[in-house]
Write a protein that holds these residues in place. Sequence first.
Motif, short mmCIF file in Angstrom:
data_model
loop_
_atom_site.label_atom_id
_atom_site.label_comp_id
_atom_site.label_asym_id
_atom_site.label_seq_id
_atom_site.Cartn_x
_atom_site.Cartn_y
_atom_site.Cartn_z
N TRP B 120 0.82 -1.21 0.00
CA TRP B 120 0.00 0.00 0.00
C TRP B 120 0.86 1.26 0.00
O TRP B 120 0.68 2.14 -0.85
CB TRP B 120 -0.92 -0.04 1.24
N LEU B 121 1.81 1.35 0.95
CA LEU B 121 2.58 2.60 1.12
C LEU B 121 3.85 2.65 0.27
O LEU B 121 4.08 3.62 -0.45
CB LEU B 121 2.95 2.78 2.60
N VAL B 122 4.68 1.62 0.39
CA VAL B 122 5.98 1.65 -0.31
C VAL B 122 5.76 1.58 -1.83
O VAL B 122 6.32 2.37 -2.59
CB VAL B 122 6.89 0.51 0.19
N ASP B 123 4.92 0.65 -2.26
CA ASP B 123 4.64 0.59 -3.69
C ASP B 123 3.83 1.80 -4.14
O ASP B 123 3.99 2.28 -5.26
CB ASP B 123 3.93 -0.72 -4.05
N GLY B 124 2.97 2.29 -3.26
CA GLY B 124 2.21 3.50 -3.59
C GLY B 124 3.14 4.68 -3.82
O GLY B 124 2.99 5.45 -4.78
N ALA B 125 4.13 4.83 -2.93
CA ALA B 125 5.10 5.91 -3.09
C ALA B 125 5.94 5.69 -4.35
O ALA B 125 6.24 6.63 -5.09
CB ALA B 125 6.01 5.99 -1.85
#
Lengths: 112, 305
Positions: B120-125
């Motif tokens: 969610w967060l790392v791939d989102g960023a």
Amino acid sequence: MPYEVHTAPGDDPQPEGPRATDYGWPLWEVFVRARRGLSHVHAGSLHAADAETALESARDVYTRRSEGVSIWVIPSAQIVASDPDDADILFDSDKPYRHPTFYDIPDEIGHM
Amino acid sequence: MPLFDEIIAADHKVEPRDEMPEAYRQTLIRQIAQHAHSEIIGMQPEGIWITRAPTLKRKAILMAKVQDEAGHGLYLYSAAETLGVSRNELMERLHEGRQKYSSIFNYPTLTWGDIGAIGWLVDGAAITNQLMLARCSYGPYARAMVKICKEESFHQRQGFEIMLTLSKGTPEQRAMAQDSLDRWWWPSLMMFGPHDAESTHSEQSTAWKIKRVSNDRLRQEFIDMTVPQAEFLGLTVPDPELRWNEQTNHYDTGPIDWDEFWAVVKGNGPLNRQRIDHKIAVWEENAWVRKAAEAYAAKHMVPQG
């Protein structure tokens, strides 16, 4: 996943040294036919020891989501390419009369 | 042949055989290689959860995701090689610490919730950054980014779904989701790099159209996109100063701990040593496979040309 790597102050990148082409496994270019009726299109390249493993790797690297129904691999060294310096001579001499829009056809004729 | 400056000014793509300034070539080799290294090292924090995934479905998904990361690394190494550097050389530079990978992978994945938070967060960023790079001036890099962004979208969505499932689960599962958000939020914001005023290499990269949006703008875009998603999950973003600002139409945030950021960049994160040691060990343990493949190829060589 990511992606951008940050350099600490005082940790400036050094020049990357001479350009080298050494690698145990040769480079292969991969072409994939997306579906019947379409040509094979360049998808990318990969390293493999031989043609058989190049095909197997091409499947894993470039068609994990059913991107194709057929794959070609060819040693990159076998590709003969035009020289970018010749681009003007080769491609900048388009003749407008080769194109259908060059000719005025009366409206009464309709579609031609 | 069009001149490099004309190609850049006209917003066209630079291709491998074009003439280009040596500094442009070196900047790209380093950036693309380090991007590739990040994909490869990034397999480690997720890979260790394959055997511990909670269901067979989750396990199959995680295997597909980790395999994608390997694929992304390979697309990127190929793109770097078009600039006249060999794969072996790039591998050596990583192993010797002369090239780095994204600092985010020096944090541990302690729970299953971390697999959700990474997607969610790392791939989102990463997507936020990579959508920009898909418009960069170097053709092979831009094309690799287009393919990677398409695949990355699955990664982000599956991560959010893990968080959603946990956040609707038992109190323990909700707490696990919150704990993962607490630990991954700030490192994810750090992924965008130093503030614009302190970003040393940005100016030249922007002039070359490798970088098209500043660190702070990308970070803000990510925050504005992600905070409502956290609210939907019923989770609390670990930033007491986080506020919606009606004047700017953006979220205001508290300060980032840049001491932590630089410590991890300089090699003092929780897992810097383990990550690279593992990478080297695997490379060495698998040497016999590479040698066997070469021996087999030599034995069955069909004369070419």
